[in-house]
Design a protein around this motif. Structure first.
Motif, PDB file in Angstrom:
ATOM      1  N   MET A   1      23.839  -5.675 -33.355  1.00 27.49           N
ATOM      2  CA  MET A   1      24.060  -6.345 -32.096  1.00 27.49           C
ATOM      3  C   MET A   1      24.861  -5.463 -31.134  1.00 27.49           C
ATOM      4  N   LYS A   2      25.679  -4.545 -31.671  1.00 26.04           N
ATOM      5  CA  LYS A   2      26.472  -3.683 -30.808  1.00 26.04           C
ATOM      6  C   LYS A   2      25.603  -2.686 -30.061  1.00 26.04           C
ATOM      7  N   LYS A   3      24.452  -2.305 -30.638  1.00 23.42           N
ATOM      8  CA  LYS A   3      23.557  -1.380 -29.957  1.00 23.42           C
ATOM      9  C   LYS A   3      23.005  -2.023 -28.688  1.00 23.42           C
ATOM     10  N   PHE A   4      22.666  -3.303 -28.765  1.00 25.26           N
ATOM     11  CA  PHE A   4      22.146  -4.006 -27.604  1.00 25.26           C
ATOM     12  C   PHE A   4      23.206  -4.103 -26.511  1.00 25.26           C
ATOM     13  N   THR A   5      24.428  -4.363 -26.883  1.00 21.98           N
ATOM     14  CA  THR A   5      25.519  -4.452 -25.911  1.00 21.98           C
ATOM     15  C   THR A   5      25.766  -3.104 -25.254  1.00 21.98           C
ATOM     16  N   ALA A   6      25.727  -2.042 -26.029  1.00 23.49           N
ATOM     17  CA  ALA A   6      25.930  -0.704 -25.476  1.00 23.49           C
ATOM     18  C   ALA A   6      24.792  -0.342 -24.524  1.00 23.49           C
ATOM     19  N   LEU A   7      23.556  -0.645 -24.910  1.00 23.43           N
ATOM     20  CA  LEU A   7      22.416  -0.366 -24.059  1.00 23.43           C
ATOM     21  C   LEU A   7      22.497  -1.167 -22.765  1.00 23.43           C
ATOM     22  N   LEU A   8      22.875  -2.417 -22.857  1.00 24.51           N
ATOM     23  CA  LEU A   8      22.997  -3.260 -21.680  1.00 24.51           C
ATOM     24  C   LEU A   8      24.084  -2.749 -20.729  1.00 24.51           C
ATOM     25  N   SER A   9      25.202  -2.301 -21.283  1.00 20.77           N
ATOM     26  CA  SER A   9      26.277  -1.782 -20.423  1.00 20.77           C
ATOM     27  C   SER A   9      25.878  -0.458 -19.763  1.00 20.77           C
ATOM     28  N   VAL A  10      25.124   0.383 -20.460  1.00 18.13           N
ATOM     29  CA  VAL A  10      24.658   1.638 -19.874  1.00 18.13           C
ATOM     30  C   VAL A  10      23.660   1.349 -18.748  1.00 18.13           C
ATOM     31  N   LEU A  11      22.746   0.421 -18.964  1.00 21.26           N
ATOM     32  CA  LEU A  11      21.779   0.074 -17.924  1.00 21.26           C
ATOM     33  C   LEU A  11      22.452  -0.545 -16.706  1.00 21.26           C
ATOM     34  N   LEU A  12      23.429  -1.393 -16.929  1.00 23.13           N
ATOM     35  CA  LEU A  12      24.173  -1.994 -15.823  1.00 23.13           C
ATOM     36  C   LEU A  12      24.931  -0.923 -15.044  1.00 23.13           C
ATOM     37  N   SER A  13      25.561   0.002 -15.745  1.00 21.26           N
ATOM     38  CA  SER A  13      26.277   1.099 -15.081  1.00 21.26           C
ATOM     39  C   SER A  13      25.325   1.971 -14.273  1.00 21.26           C
ATOM     40  N   LEU A  14      24.153   2.248 -14.824  1.00 24.66           N
ATOM     41  CA  LEU A  14      23.158   3.048 -14.123  1.00 24.66           C
ATOM     42  C   LEU A  14      22.693   2.339 -12.853  1.00 24.66           C
ATOM     43  N   CYS A  15      22.484   1.051 -12.921  1.00 23.32           N
ATOM     44  CA  CYS A  15      22.081   0.284 -11.730  1.00 23.32           C
ATOM     45  C   CYS A  15      23.161   0.326 -10.657  1.00 23.32           C
ATOM     46  N   ILE A  16      24.407   0.208 -11.059  1.00 30.63           N
ATOM     47  CA  ILE A  16      25.510   0.253 -10.097  1.00 30.63           C
ATOM     48  C   ILE A  16      25.586   1.619  -9.423  1.00 30.63           C
ATOM     49  N   VAL A  17      25.435   2.681 -10.191  1.00 28.25           N
ATOM     50  CA  VAL A  17      25.488   4.034  -9.629  1.00 28.25           C
ATOM     51  C   VAL A  17      24.322   4.278  -8.672  1.00 28.25           C
ATOM     52  N   VAL A  18      23.119   3.875  -9.068  1.00 24.53           N
ATOM     53  CA  VAL A  18      21.951   4.086  -8.208  1.00 24.53           C
ATOM     54  C   VAL A  18      22.090   3.288  -6.917  1.00 24.53           C
ATOM     55  N   PHE A  19      22.534   2.058  -6.989  1.00 21.24           N
ATOM     56  CA  PHE A  19      22.733   1.244  -5.793  1.00 21.24           C
ATOM     57  C   PHE A  19      23.819   1.848  -4.903  1.00 21.24           C
ATOM     58  N   GLY A  20      24.890   2.335  -5.488  1.00 23.63           N
ATOM     59  CA  GLY A  20      25.971   2.944  -4.722  1.00 23.63           C
ATOM     60  C   GLY A  20      25.533   4.220  -4.026  1.00 23.63           C
ATOM     61  N   VAL A  21      24.788   5.066  -4.714  1.00 24.28           N
ATOM     62  CA  VAL A  21      24.308   6.311  -4.109  1.00 24.28           C
ATOM     63  C   VAL A  21      23.341   6.004  -2.967  1.00 24.28           C
ATOM     64  N   GLY A  22      22.448   5.056  -3.182  1.00 27.25           N
ATOM     65  CA  GLY A  22      21.501   4.682  -2.126  1.00 27.25           C
ATOM     66  C   GLY A  22      22.202   4.129  -0.899  1.00 27.25           C
ATOM     67  N   THR A  23      23.201   3.282  -1.108  1.00 28.29           N
ATOM     68  CA  THR A  23      23.947   2.708   0.008  1.00 28.29           C
ATOM     69  C   THR A  23      24.738   3.777   0.753  1.00 28.29           C
ATOM     70  N   ALA A  24      25.404   4.647   0.023  1.00 31.67           N
ATOM     71  CA  ALA A  24      26.186   5.708   0.656  1.00 31.67           C
ATOM     72  C   ALA A  24      25.281   6.658   1.439  1.00 31.67           C
ATOM     73  N   TYR A  25      24.147   7.009   0.877  1.00 34.58           N
ATOM     74  CA  TYR A  25      23.206   7.900   1.557  1.00 34.58           C
ATOM     75  C   TYR A  25      22.691   7.259   2.843  1.00 34.58           C
ATOM     76  N   TYR A  26      22.276   6.004   2.747  1.00 31.58           N
ATOM     77  CA  TYR A  26      21.726   5.322   3.918  1.00 31.58           C
ATOM     78  C   TYR A  26      22.771   5.198   5.021  1.00 31.58           C
ATOM     79  N   ASN A  27      23.980   4.819   4.662  1.00 30.04           N
ATOM     80  CA  ASN A  27      25.027   4.681   5.667  1.00 30.04           C
ATOM     81  C   ASN A  27      25.398   6.022   6.299  1.00 30.04           C
ATOM     82  N   THR A  28      25.435   7.062   5.500  1.00 31.47           N
ATOM     83  CA  THR A  28      25.763   8.386   6.022  1.00 31.47           C
ATOM     84  C   THR A  28      24.694   8.872   6.993  1.00 31.47           C
ATOM     85  N   LYS A  29      23.442   8.725   6.643  1.00 34.88           N
ATOM     86  CA  LYS A  29      22.358   9.161   7.515  1.00 34.88           C
ATOM     87  C   LYS A  29      22.260   8.278   8.759  1.00 34.88           C
ATOM     88  N   ARG A  30      22.493   6.985   8.606  1.00 38.01           N
ATOM     89  CA  ARG A  30      22.348   6.058   9.724  1.00 38.01           C
ATOM     90  C   ARG A  30      23.463   6.235  10.748  1.00 38.01           C
TER      91      ARG A  30
END
Length: 77
Positions: A1-30
């Protein structure tokens, strides 16, 4: 069960980073004096992510070579 929790936390972290980079890029260019920001665009011959354009003809060679090493890989090219 710990593998699923670790995978879920990595995917959530990846989503946060991708959303943050996209937002920062868009705001900087805009807010800057550059051209309009292109987060994602696709047409018949290429696709663009964060103003980086990739032509389909350029990556066709990669997919052909990778298909030789990965049998059964469904290639779209």
């Amino acid at each position: 069960m710990k593998k699923f929790t670790a995978l879920l936390s990595v995917l959530l972290s990846l989503c946060i980073v991708v959303f943050g980079v996209g937002t920062a890029y868009y705001n900087t260019k805009r807010m800057g004096f550059d051209e309009d920001a292109v987060l994602f665009a696709q047409d018949e011959s290429s696709f663009t992510i964060l103003d980086c354009t990739v032509e389909y003809d350029d990556i066709k060679y990669f997919f052909e070579k990778a298909g030789a090493y990965l049998p059964g890989w469904a290639l779209c090219c």
